[in-house]
Design an enzyme around this catalytic site. Structure first.
Site, PDB file in Angstrom:
ATOM      1  N   GLU A 247       0.885  -1.173   0.000  1.00 61.52           N
ATOM      2  CA  GLU A 247       0.000   0.000   0.000  1.00 61.52           C
ATOM      3  C   GLU A 247       0.912   1.209   0.000  1.00 61.52           C
ATOM      4  O   GLU A 247       1.563   1.507   0.999  1.00 61.52           O
ATOM      5  CB  GLU A 247      -0.885   0.008   1.254  1.00 61.52           C
ATOM      6  CG  GLU A 247      -1.891  -1.123   1.326  1.00 61.52           C
ATOM      7  CD  GLU A 247      -2.935  -1.066   0.232  1.00 61.52           C
ATOM      8  OE1 GLU A 247      -3.105   0.000  -0.397  1.00 61.52           O
ATOM      9  OE2 GLU A 247      -3.562  -2.100  -0.030  1.00 61.52           O
ATOM     10  N   CYS A 283      -2.456   8.677   3.159  1.00 64.80           N
ATOM     11  CA  CYS A 283      -2.130   8.166   1.818  1.00 64.80           C
ATOM     12  C   CYS A 283      -3.110   8.688   0.777  1.00 64.80           C
ATOM     13  O   CYS A 283      -2.757   8.903  -0.367  1.00 64.80           O
ATOM     14  CB  CYS A 283      -2.169   6.642   1.784  1.00 64.80           C
ATOM     15  SG  CYS A 283      -1.213   5.897   3.088  1.00 64.80           S
TER      16      CYS A 283
END
Ligand code: ADP
Length: 475
Positions: A247, A283
């Protein structure tokens, strides 16, 4: 506070320690174990031994552990929030939200372990396949190695730990250097909830040193990493046949169509939250907003006013909405990127200066698509709002990125919404939401440089198990 390693169900003294400082006050928070390669190997060995027990647990037993852990964490919510707030420099109100989400991530993991169903296969669809019953099941794999970032030190760790336990695996976590204490609390809670000793280990310390031990050790069957694309690519190149989930980052884009004329204030409110929640150190933080020219002026005015009202301060203060950045390097990097954009002709609509160890929430407009603040991941409180003539131009700009995690589209035009959703290059497209949105049970992951594989409890379990097919010939 002085915390050692978490090994075999309890805290153990480490050979070395390092100091963790509060990024805002610069005061000492505590000492954490600075794990050595041999301590990491010991953790892997214990996790490998514990796997013999873990793989025999019924889904009902695993669900029981995860659900009890969720209850204990809920009871210790304030303690957990204060740990997160200090080590990650996260406003305490946002830290409480993270704890509440973590409670849900544990609950989802407990529920999902009961739904790890396979399927019945019609082998007689093949010539010569008749007379057989066949089915699939998801088998646990062994020890998972998790390497995690600072920004959600409890929930992102739980996104690896919860599914690993649900799958019947064991897990060794290397938390981010800045945030070892939240993950240690999680391990303590899971032990109290009845997790077999050794099934979770926490080894804080240097990423490169401890990551190398994980990569080389054959007993680690999977690496689950959340962090920067640079490190992610490095790990994948070295991982051999280990399973891998990455990720990584993004510079999440969003479009606001002129059909949202009546909702400009509401969309601006969400956008400011999406851009500056936890200082943009998320993120999927909203980094690039493209707005149709017909509503552009109203939109930037609303956003600028709302941004100027954000309260900067100590993360433990209830009124704080934005605080210092995680380190001075990050502050300086962003400051340079703002300067670069300005030199290229960008306009500063809000902020733009340093404050404390952070940056004022900053809005830039008329930013070139090749400027660092546009094409790299900001991971800080800076958002670009650029004017576009059409949704086609917005689409082109949105896809003009090496990243592809979340994207948002605000529109009341149904055809446009669906068309854009199909054509945007991203793992997740949110219609009428900012890209800064994640529910913990949804599939979550990126395309391009944003990642490899998917998390989200059910999907993480799939990636932490092997599919086995069993066929029984009965005739
Ligand atoms: P961030 O910008 O979020 O700090 P990093 O990728 O640098 O992203 O860090 C995320 C995690 O990766 C941290 O736990 C860090 O210690 C770890 N890490 C950093 N470098 C390496 C490496 N070379 N190998 C393995 N892990 C690493």
């Amino acid at each position: 506070m002085k915390k050692g390693l978490f090994l075999s169900g309890e805290e153990k003294a480490a050979a070395n320690y390092y100091s963790v400082f509060n990024p805002h006050t610069e005061g000492l928070i505590g000492e954490a174990a600075d794990g050595t390669p041999s301590e990491m190997s010991e953790a892997i060995e214990k996790a490998d031994e514990a796997y013999k027990k873990m793989k025999t647990l019924t889904s009902n037993e695993k669900a029981g552990i995860l659900s009890r852990a969720a209850t204990i964490l809920r009871d210790r919510k304030e303690e957990a929030a204060r740990i997160i707030s200090q080590e990650a420099c996260k406003p305490v109100t946002a830290a409480r939200t993270e704890v509440q989400r973590t409670v849900q991530t544990l609950q989802f993991s407990g529920e999902e372990t009961k739904r790890m169903n396979g399927e019945y296969l019609q082998l007689d669809a093949a010539e010569g396949g008749e007379g057989r019953d066949a089915y699939t099941l998801h088998e646990s794999i062994g020890v998972v190695g998790a390497i995690t970032p600072f920004n959600f030190p409890l929930n992102l760790v739980t996104h690896k730990v919860g599914p690993a336990i649900a799958a019947g695996n064991t897990i060794v976590v290397k938390p981010a250097e800045q945030t070892p204490f939240s993950s240690l609390l999680l391990a303590e809670i899971l032990s109290e909830a009845g997790l077999h000793p050794g099934a979770i280990a926490i080894v804080p310390g240097d990423g490169k040193t401890l990551g190398e031990v994980m990569l080389k050790d054959e007993r680690i069957k999977k690496i689950s990493f959340t962090g920067s694309p640079e490190v992610g690519k490095l790990l994948k190149a070295e991982a051999g046949l280990k399973k891998m989930t990455l990720e990584l980052g993004s510079n999440s884009p969003m479009y606001v169509d002129q059909s949202c004329r009546g909702e400009v204030s509401e969309v601006a409110e969400k956008s400011v939250k999406g851009a500056f929640a936890y200082n943009g150190q998320v993120c999927l933080s909203t980094q690039r907003i493209y707005v149709h020219e017909e509503i552009f002026d109203d939109f930037i005015q609303e956003c600028s006013e709302k941004t100027a009202r954000l309260q900067f301060g100590d993360p433990l203060e209830e009124s704080t909405e934005v605080s210092s950045l995680i380190n001075k390097k990050s502050q300086q990097r962003l400051y340079e990127w703002i300067k670069e954009a300005k030199a290229e002709g960008a306009e500063v609509l809000a902020g733009g200066e340093k404050v404390g160890n952070g940056l004022e929430p900053t809005i830039l407009s008329n930013v070139s698509s090749t400027s660092s603040i546009s094409c790299k991941e900001a991971f800080g409180p800076v958002v670009i709002i650029n004017k576009v003539k059409s949704s086609e131009e917005a689409l082109e700009q949105m896809n003009n990125s090496r990243f592809g995690l979340n994207a948002g589209v605000f529109t009341n035009d149904l055809k446009q919404a669906v068309d854009m959703a199909h054509r945007i290059e991203a793992g997740q497209v949110l219609i009428n939401d900012v890209p800064t949105l994640r529910f913990d049970h949804m599939p979550y992951g990126g395309v391009k440089d944003s990642g490899y594989g998917r998390e989200g409890v059910k999907y993480a379990i799939e990636e932490m198990t092997e599919l086995k097919m069993i066929s029984i010939k009965y005739r």
